[in-house]
Write an enzyme that holds these catalytic residues in place. Structure first.
Site, PDB file in Angstrom:
ATOM      1  N   SER A 146       0.997  -1.035   0.086  1.00  0.00           N
ATOM      2  CA  SER A 146      -0.062  -0.128  -0.063  1.00  0.00           C
ATOM      3  C   SER A 146       0.969   1.268   0.010  1.00  0.00           C
ATOM      4  CB  SER A 146      -0.923  -0.008   1.273  1.00  0.00           C
ATOM      5  OG  SER A 146      -1.484   1.172   1.342  1.00  0.00           O
ATOM      6  N   TYR A 168      -2.279  -0.526  10.926  1.00  0.00           N
ATOM      7  CA  TYR A 168      -2.436  -1.134   9.492  1.00  0.00           C
ATOM      8  C   TYR A 168      -1.163  -0.752   8.649  1.00  0.00           C
ATOM      9  CZ  TYR A 168      -3.646  -2.170   4.747  1.00  0.00           C
ATOM     10  OH  TYR A 168      -3.673  -2.371   3.304  1.00  0.00           O
TER      11      TYR A 168
END
Length: 245
Positions: A146, A168
Site C-alpha cells: 500500500s 495497519y
C-alpha cells in the site's frame, strides 16, 4: 510501463474470493492462467470459483487461512497434486483495524491480529510455496502492499495518506521490508519478488470509501505476476510506476 510475459502458468492468489484478490484472479484467468482461489471461507471461495469459471477462467478452489499452519500445508498439497509446481504467488490476503489509529491508544490485540495476517501470514505461505515456485521456469511473488506503507511518502510534507495509521500502515511497512529481504535472498534464482500498491480501492477494508474499483486496483499485481525474466525484483510499484520505499 512494465513489460509482461506471454507464457501461461499456474498461480495462487490468497484472499481471492472478493475485492482486489478476486480481480487479480480474474485478470490472470483472462490471460489464460490456471488460478487457485485462496479463500478462508470455503462457501465464498466456491462461489468465486464458479463466477470465474462462468467467465471462462480456469479457476480452482484452494481452502486457505494464511494464519493456520495446517491450512497452508493443505494448500501446498493441493497445488502440488494439481500441477506439481507453482509459477506465481500473489500474497493478497490482508486485514485492517480501525481508521484513524493513534498509536498511543492502540489495542494490542488488534496489532497482533494484523501482524499475524499481513506479515507472518505472508511469510508462512511464501516459505511453504517456495519449493513449488522453485520448480517453475518463471517464478514470481507479488506482495500486496500500500502507499501508506511507504516511509518516504509518510514523511513527505503535503502528501495525504488519510491520517494516522498506528497498526495497519506499519504492518505493510514491515511487509515491504520482508519483500526486500526475500528479493535479496532469491537474487539470481529466477524468483522475482515485488510489492504492489493497488491504490485507494473501494473494498470492505475501508468501508468501500475508495476512489478506484477493485478491477483498477488489481492491474498492477497482474503485471508484476507476469513480468519477463529480465524484470525488476525487490521493488514497489503502482500503476504509475515505481513507488519509493
Amino acid at each position: 510501463m512494465l513489460a509482461v510475459m506471454s507464457e501461461k502458468g499456474i498461480a495462487l492468489v490468497t484472499g481471492a474470493n472478493k475485492g482486489i484478490g478476486y480481480e487479480v484472479a480474474a485478470g490472470l484467468g483472462a490471460l489464460g492462467w490456471s488460478v487457485g482461489v485462496g479463500a478462508r471461507d470455503e462457501r465464498r471461495g466456491t462461489e468465486a470459483v464458479a463466477k470465474l469459471r462462468s467467465g471462462g477462467a480456469d479457476a480452482f478452489l484452494v481452502p486457505l487461512d494464511v494464519t493456520d499452519d495446517a491450512a497452508v500445508e493443505g494448500a501446498v498439497r493441493l497445488v502440488r497434486e494439481r500441477a506439481g509446481r507453482l509459477d506465481v504467488l500473489v500474497n493478497n490476503a490482508g486485514t485492517a483495524g480501525g481508521w484513524p489509529e493513534d498509536p498511543s491508544t492502540l489495542d494490542l490485540g488488534t496489532v497482533r491480529r494484523l501482524v499475524e495476517t499481513n506479515v507472518i501470514g505472508v511469510i508462512r505461505v511464501t516459505n511453504a510455496m517456495l519449493p513449488l515456485l522453485r520448480r517453475s521456469d518463471h517464478p514470481r511473488i507479488v506482495n500486496q502492499s500500500s502507499h501508506v506503507a511507504s516511509l518516504t511518502l509518510q514523511t513527505t510534507p503535503g502528501v495525504d495518506l488519510g491520517g494516522v495509521s498506528g497498526a495497519y500502515a506499519p504492518t505493510k511497512t514491515h511487509l515491504n521490508a520482508v519483500t526486500i529481504q526475500y528479493a535479496k535472498e532469491l537474487q539470481g534464482t529466477g524468483v522475482l519478488v515485488n510489492g504492489a500498491c493497488p491504490g485507494y480501492v473501494a473494498t470492505d477494508l475501508n468501508g468501500f470509501s475508495g476512489t478506484q474499483t477493485p478491477q483498477e486496483g488489481a492491474r498492477i499485481a497482474v503485471r508484476l505476476a507476469t513480468l519477463p525474466d529480465d524484470g525488476p525484483t525487490g521493488r514497489l510499484f503502482d500503476e504509475e510506476g515505481e513507488v519509493p520505499w
